[in-house]
Design an enzyme around this catalytic site. Sequence first.
Site, PDB file in Angstrom:
ATOM      1  N   CYS A  37       0.871  -1.176   0.000  1.00  0.00           N
ATOM      2  CA  CYS A  37       0.000   0.000   0.000  1.00  0.00           C
ATOM      3  C   CYS A  37       0.904   1.220   0.000  1.00  0.00           C
ATOM      4  O   CYS A  37       0.830   2.077   0.865  1.00  0.00           O
ATOM      5  CB  CYS A  37      -0.938   0.014   1.175  1.00  0.00           C
ATOM      6  SG  CYS A  37      -0.362  -0.871   2.611  1.00  0.00           S
ATOM      7  N   SER A  53      -4.324  -2.165   9.306  1.00  0.00           N
ATOM      8  CA  SER A  53      -4.087  -3.498   9.843  1.00  0.00           C
ATOM      9  C   SER A  53      -3.828  -3.469  11.346  1.00  0.00           C
ATOM     10  O   SER A  53      -3.868  -4.508  11.994  1.00  0.00           O
ATOM     11  CB  SER A  53      -2.955  -4.207   9.099  1.00  0.00           C
ATOM     12  OG  SER A  53      -3.329  -4.408   7.751  1.00  0.00           O
ATOM     13  N   ARG A  85      -6.722  -0.507   2.242  1.00  0.00           N
ATOM     14  CA  ARG A  85      -7.069  -1.398   3.346  1.00  0.00           C
ATOM     15  C   ARG A  85      -7.850  -0.711   4.450  1.00  0.00           C
ATOM     16  O   ARG A  85      -8.153  -1.331   5.454  1.00  0.00           O
ATOM     17  CB  ARG A  85      -5.797  -2.049   3.892  1.00  0.00           C
ATOM     18  CG  ARG A  85      -5.241  -3.059   2.915  1.00  0.00           C
ATOM     19  CD  ARG A  85      -3.804  -3.445   3.194  1.00  0.00           C
ATOM     20  NE  ARG A  85      -3.335  -4.351   2.155  1.00  0.00           N
ATOM     21  CZ  ARG A  85      -2.910  -3.954   0.962  1.00  0.00           C
ATOM     22  NH1 ARG A  85      -2.865  -2.677   0.674  1.00  0.00           N
ATOM     23  NH2 ARG A  85      -2.536  -4.832   0.062  1.00  0.00           N
TER      24      ARG A  85
END
Lengths: 570, 372
Positions: free
Chosen positions: A64, A505, A482
């Site tokens: 990312c 995350s 994400r």
Amino acid sequence: MAQKIVVDPITRIEGHLRIEARLDGGRIAEAWSSSTAFRGIETILKGRDPRDAHHFTQRFCGVCTTVHSMASIRAVEDALKIQIPDNARLIRNLIMGIQNVQDHVIHFYHLHALDWVDIVSALKADPARTAQIAQSISDWPNSSPEYFQQVRDRIAAFAGTGRLGPFQNAYWGHAAYKLPPEVNLIGVAHYLEALEWQKDVIRIHAILGSKNPHPQTFLVGGMAIPVDPDSQNALNADKLALIRKLLRKARTFVEQVYIPDLLAVAPAYLDWAGIGGGVGNYLSYGDFPMDNSPGTGSLFFPRGVILGKDLANVQPMDEKKISEYVTHSWYSYSKGDNAGLHPYDGETSHRYTGPKPPYEFLDTDGKYSWVKSPRYLDQPMEVGPLARVLVAYAKGVPEVKAAVDFVLGKLGAPASALFSTLGRTAARGVDCLVLAQKNEQWLDELANNMGRGIFETFNKEKWDPATWPREAQGFGYHEAPRGALGHWIRIENGQIANYQAVVPSTWNAGPRDPKGQPGPYEAALVGTPIADPQKPLEILRTIHSFDPCLACAVHVLDGTGSEVVRVRAL
Amino acid sequence: MSLDPVSNPAAIPEEVLARAEARGINRRDFIRFCTMTTAALALPVTMVGRVAAAVADTRVPVIWVEYQSCSGDSEALLRANQPTAGEIILDLISLEYSEVVMAAAGHQAEEAKRQAAEKYRGKYLLVVEGSVPTGADGAYCTIGGHSAVEDCRKLVNGAFATICVGSCSSFGGIPAAAPNPTGAISVMEAVPGAPIVNLPGCPVNAENLTATIVHVLTFGKLPATDSLGRPKFAYGKRIHDNCERRGHFDAGQYAQTFGDVGHRQGHCLYQLGCKGPETFHNCPTIRYNEGASWPVMAGHGCIGCSEPGFWDTMSPFYRRLPKVPGFGIEDTADKIGIGLAAATAMAFGLHGVASCFRKGDAMEEDKVVREE
């Protein structure tokens, strides 16, 4: 009888992730998510020039890529009250937009597909029948029997060497694979096509950002790429035309390959619409400013919080309500390890107390991960495309609503099906489709600005540290591929006094908190059926549906981001 | 004879082409790949046949491991163009292990790594991405419960050679930036004396990686390197000396501020902090993403990412380098590295040494530059 299994490493993700799970009666009774690598970049940032921070933070993650630069420059701009030029907003939207589109396609085909698509079964496919199916679901031109014959032959020649390389030792033939050989062959063909496609369309990052991974033209106050239609060394008509061509290529592939494939694969796995739900709370910071006004009112993907799956009652997001815990993480807090700290006051004092490697099991009653546990109002929150799409859907954003209703209609599934492993994977497709269709609008606006003689890409007013207040603090947000990404910076005497990143995350992969509440991965795995404990394919399905990205998450930073415009600290 | 690469200028023997074709590789693609790679390695066109023979019928076993990494180098591999990632993975190498790409997970993945290391002992190429943390008994990075240090030593010692991709495995990279919280070191430091080639850059340029692999296959040895272990074919020249904006430097035409007329007209970025004069890399000639661009071309200065310790020695990134004399393009890193450092030290008595301890003095040095 209870049994503990370990999956380490979880592959086809970014970073080092380990899952331990306790099985009972063929289902997961309890799960623990652990990140097993730490770099300490937040510590490394202290004392440095805030204008340099985005170069460091971008290296949180190379998958990312871009997102941590975006959140970083927004954090500094928020702290120093810098208004960026409109062209910078548009260039950032374009960089973020194509990042989300490209990253989602890579995730679907190269990281997630092999959980659903059995490559070995594809060797048994009938090319003519495959062509028939392909032509019935899409207008994509690569769909002749000869084409699928060619792909099958290539794979057969590869397998015939007896060396399967990255495809060896996998779970092929597992009972949980449900697709007919022909659909598996379509999946394999598009795996290879997507590999070519992704490197082409991401050239937009090279044009606007110099290279990918790790574009380099981000800049506190704007972008370092000049705009001037009368120069060959700046963004000019020629480069706009190339970007437009690549955006169309991106959109065509998403519309004609990705979405039809998603809709062709999903019906075989509708049971996964009832598995993998998790915490049921969703957080989106929102992103893609549609104009250059202050505040977050113009964000295309709106900001909001959903608690307990209550779509009728989206709450406003207040970053002051975020805190991070380290009860089960290998860090210590000066106020004690059960305290919760807001990121402005965050601490990253690493203290490893786990088993000395090599080890077999972690002590999951104690500390067991390098990821902290972020909470919103002390609740675990899921972030990502599903959260972003749910908030936009619940708030009635027309493009998102249309795409969600289209996908649900095709699958004959109710909105509640979204709260699942399959829902997460479908929402990523929706997110990708909506952005692939939106990107060109920002290119049009940029061209219009250039036509009107507006070339500014950088606001230099606050570039010189002599113009800064002695102390300042700022929050930089981003909806990365994400999910919700936040950077918090404190600046003192022109240097970074504290830097904390709470990345997607971190939210999703974090361990239990002081109350024992599991994080989203841990919660989503509970109840998942495991047909063969030696081959826990089902764990991969749910974990991959989150698109884990661990390097960023540890510490702790994470990210995937996308960007734009500045935001006021709330 | 045409220069069109698909016309087979080096007359790759029919028998070699047939061997490649038997593996499902398209003949035109194969000729193109061999020709382009030979050129990338700065070899004469007469060597194409030898390159072709080396890659026609074997896929070299490659084990790709990640330690303290961001996976940016794995992603760079996916952006490769000559050949593409698909061609590399299906045709050129046998990728026995790669956490980002491989289908297997958990103990099956670790088993694939162990088996490949055993079966191809002394023959496999090891690619390492990410630095190796030595603190906390190795607990700052574990895979399958084993520390990166343990894994790295075992794999490097069993490999034919090790290729370090990116600045972290080459030189320690960002985890090793001050104060290096995890005791991160490079692979060279973790396993001294092993046959290692470094391909620094953040991330590695995939074309340099492919060329290095083909070099090994063709000649059976690693390419010639500078004293930092970087292949001369890719790191033999300073960015400054091959820079497309060099003419503006020599003419004294500089961008003074991002977005000003000089910046829009492609003038030299030296005053905006470009580190090209201290950096050895082939970015200006091969660029990134199929030759689309590179940082200086896009308008942002080089940050020196292929040099050891650049996070500390090259930052603050927007501060201009001290006086940069006009070296000729024949200079190499080995010859001028010391000279430049010495000139720098004389000019400031600070930079280089002081920047290793840069905490707190960033603003101070800014002042020095402004006063200069």
